[in-house]
Design a protein around this motif. Structure first.
Motif, short mmCIF file in Angstrom:
data_model
loop_
_atom_site.label_atom_id
_atom_site.label_comp_id
_atom_site.label_asym_id
_atom_site.label_seq_id
_atom_site.Cartn_x
_atom_site.Cartn_y
_atom_site.Cartn_z
N ILE A 193 -98.05 55.33 38.03
CA ILE A 193 -97.49 55.81 36.76
C ILE A 193 -96.11 56.40 36.98
N ARG A 194 -95.99 57.24 38.01
CA ARG A 194 -94.69 57.85 38.29
C ARG A 194 -93.68 56.79 38.73
N LEU A 195 -94.14 55.80 39.46
CA LEU A 195 -93.25 54.72 39.88
C LEU A 195 -92.77 53.91 38.68
N ALA A 196 -93.67 53.65 37.74
CA ALA A 196 -93.30 52.93 36.51
C ALA A 196 -92.26 53.72 35.72
N LYS A 197 -92.48 55.03 35.62
CA LYS A 197 -91.52 55.89 34.93
C LYS A 197 -90.14 55.80 35.57
N GLU A 198 -90.09 55.84 36.90
CA GLU A 198 -88.80 55.80 37.59
C GLU A 198 -88.12 54.45 37.42
N PHE A 199 -88.89 53.37 37.36
CA PHE A 199 -88.26 52.07 37.16
C PHE A 199 -87.62 51.99 35.77
N VAL A 200 -88.26 52.58 34.76
CA VAL A 200 -87.67 52.63 33.43
C VAL A 200 -86.33 53.37 33.47
N LYS A 201 -86.29 54.49 34.18
CA LYS A 201 -85.07 55.28 34.26
C LYS A 201 -83.99 54.54 35.04
N PHE A 202 -84.37 53.89 36.13
CA PHE A 202 -83.42 53.11 36.91
C PHE A 202 -82.85 51.97 36.08
N ASN A 203 -83.70 51.29 35.34
CA ASN A 203 -83.27 50.21 34.47
C ASN A 203 -82.25 50.70 33.45
N GLU A 204 -82.51 51.89 32.93
CA GLU A 204 -81.62 52.47 31.92
C GLU A 204 -80.25 52.80 32.52
N VAL A 263 -92.15 45.66 36.84
CA VAL A 263 -92.31 45.47 35.39
C VAL A 263 -93.78 45.47 35.02
N ASP A 264 -94.61 44.84 35.85
CA ASP A 264 -96.05 44.81 35.58
C ASP A 264 -96.64 46.22 35.56
N LEU A 265 -96.12 47.10 36.43
CA LEU A 265 -96.59 48.49 36.42
C LEU A 265 -96.26 49.16 35.10
N VAL A 266 -95.05 48.91 34.59
CA VAL A 266 -94.66 49.50 33.31
C VAL A 266 -95.55 49.00 32.18
N LEU A 267 -95.81 47.70 32.16
CA LEU A 267 -96.67 47.12 31.13
C LEU A 267 -98.09 47.67 31.21
N LYS A 268 -98.52 47.96 32.41
CA LYS A 268 -99.89 48.43 32.62
C LYS A 268 -100.07 49.90 32.25
N HIS A 269 -99.05 50.73 32.55
CA HIS A 269 -99.27 52.17 32.49
C HIS A 269 -98.50 52.88 31.38
N LEU A 270 -97.49 52.24 30.78
CA LEU A 270 -96.66 52.94 29.80
C LEU A 270 -96.68 52.24 28.45
N ASP A 271 -96.81 53.02 27.39
CA ASP A 271 -96.70 52.44 26.06
C ASP A 271 -95.25 52.55 25.59
N GLN A 272 -94.98 52.01 24.41
CA GLN A 272 -93.60 51.95 23.93
C GLN A 272 -93.00 53.33 23.73
N SER A 273 -93.79 54.29 23.24
CA SER A 273 -93.26 55.63 23.01
C SER A 273 -92.93 56.33 24.32
N SER A 274 -93.73 56.10 25.36
CA SER A 274 -93.44 56.69 26.67
C SER A 274 -92.15 56.11 27.25
N ILE A 275 -91.99 54.80 27.10
CA ILE A 275 -90.77 54.16 27.59
C ILE A 275 -89.55 54.74 26.87
N ALA A 276 -89.64 54.89 25.56
CA ALA A 276 -88.54 55.45 24.78
C ALA A 276 -88.23 56.88 25.22
N GLN A 277 -89.27 57.64 25.53
CA GLN A 277 -89.07 59.02 26.01
C GLN A 277 -88.30 59.04 27.32
N TYR A 278 -88.70 58.19 28.26
CA TYR A 278 -88.05 58.19 29.57
C TYR A 278 -86.61 57.66 29.47
#
Length: 365
Positions: A193-204, A263-278
């Protein structure tokens, strides 16, 4: 991470096979001098090119890598050996030479793969065999802009030096993304979950800065023990593709097939609102960094806006695709990639900038 669903599949993206090396112009050189990046160095990139032969290097599992160990005749080796240690002192201790007697050059490697074709210098402590690395590359203006923007806008500080046509970069430690995928991603101790969060931030971060080609082998994963778990940070280690390519998706790591496991981790563990938050969290932090270094960033972008660091057809394509994705017609007025980057920063961080007092948010075209 996109204008539609935050993660969706798309066509495989691949950057240009060979990117041009862009010279450092007078204004950028003056900027580098002003901020202590341009310093006299005793060895140049061209000096390292005078090797006699190479031997392929293999990894710990016996597989061939993109690196080759280079050898020099005795005269060249003694010259390089002494002065490469001096460069290490300049890089690490601002030229304090009191500690160089216990240092030596253990090996010089050359990478034939990629645009910059770097030399990797291994420095070893003769008393305890501890070693460190740094890189010598061709000075490329677009790469230097990428290093500066990463230093000023990301949570990571970057140490590098230039001298004429030579670029020196520190080694950025971490587990290469492709190695992490193969050897650590499925580890039960990995906090997905934390790794998925960091990938979202890195992508941003990459998209806001327009840093392209972040395939898994162009970034590293840092792991830091925390109170009851670990934290992750993904760091770019290659800046060749700073605002060079024309395709918008090449600035979004989520679209590279090499990064699909993340990306698969993000799809598995994060919903759209969590992604928007990060995403919002990362843009907020970038805005604070922009405000605190506003004069230096403006100075850099003013120089970048007058520089040529891409090809006309790529510039035109990126302007049109960013306009299509954002609806901001100001992209179409850009005449250089530097102007595109400036508009991208304003467009993506504008809402956050409005929350900062006027005295701290000056960032004009």
């Amino acid at each position: 991470m996109t204008d539609q669903h935050p993660y969706h599949s798309g066509p495989s993206n691949r950057p240009s096979k060979r990117k041009l090396i862009y010279p450092v112009n007078g204004d950028l050189r003056q900027y580098l001098l002003q901020y202590g990046r341009e310093v006299p160095l005793p060895v140049s990139y061209s000096d390292l090119q005078r090797y006699t032969y190479t031997v392929p290097l293999k990894d710990k599992n016996g597989r061939e890598t993109a690196w080759e160990k280079v050898s020099y005749d005795m005269h060249e080796w003694e010259f390089l050996r002494q002065n490469l240690v001096r460069i290490y002192a300049i890089l690490k201790t601002e030229g304090d030479m009191r500690f160089i007697n216990h240092l030596d050059v253990a090996r010089i490697d050359f990478c034939y793969f990629g645009n910059s074709q770097p030399f990797r210098i291994r420095i070893v402590n003769k008393f305890n065999d501890n070693y460190d690395h740094y890189y010598i590359k061709q000075a490329d203006a677009s790469r230097i802009y990428g290093l500066e923007l990463e230093h000023l806008l990301s949570p990571n500080r970057i140490t590098y030096l230039t001298h004429n046509k030579t670029l020196i970069e520190e080694h950025i430690p971490g587990i290469p993304g492709d190695v992490f995928i193969n050897e650590h991603l499925s580890d039960p101790d990995t906090n997905q979950i934390r790794l998925a969060k960091e990938f979202v931030k890195f992508n941003e971060r990459c998209f806001v800065q327009l840093l392209g080609d972040m395939r898994s082998y162009n970034f590293v994963v840092n792991i830091t023990p925390d109170i009851e778990d670990v934290q992750y940070r993904i760091r770019a280690i290659d800046f060749d593709q700073q605002s060079y390519e024309g395709r918008r998706n090449l600035y979004l790591p989520q679209f590279f097939k090499d990064n699909k496991p993340f990306v698969d981790l993000v799809l598995k563990h994060l919903d759209q609102s969590s992604i928007a938050q990060y995403q919002a969290e990362e843009r907020t932090m970038m805005t604070f960094r922009l405000a605190s270094a506003r004069y230096r960033i403006k100075e850099l972008l003013d120089i970048m806006s007058l520089d040529n660091i891409s090809q006309p057809e790529k510039l035109q394509q990126l302007k049109e695709e960013l306009y299509a994705g954002s609806g901001q017609a100001s992209f179409l007025k850009a005449k250089t990639m530097g102007q595109v980057v400036k508009r991208q920063l304003k467009q993506t961080l504008q809402k956050n900038l409005m929350l900062i007092p006027k005295t701290k948010r000056r960032f004009d075209d």
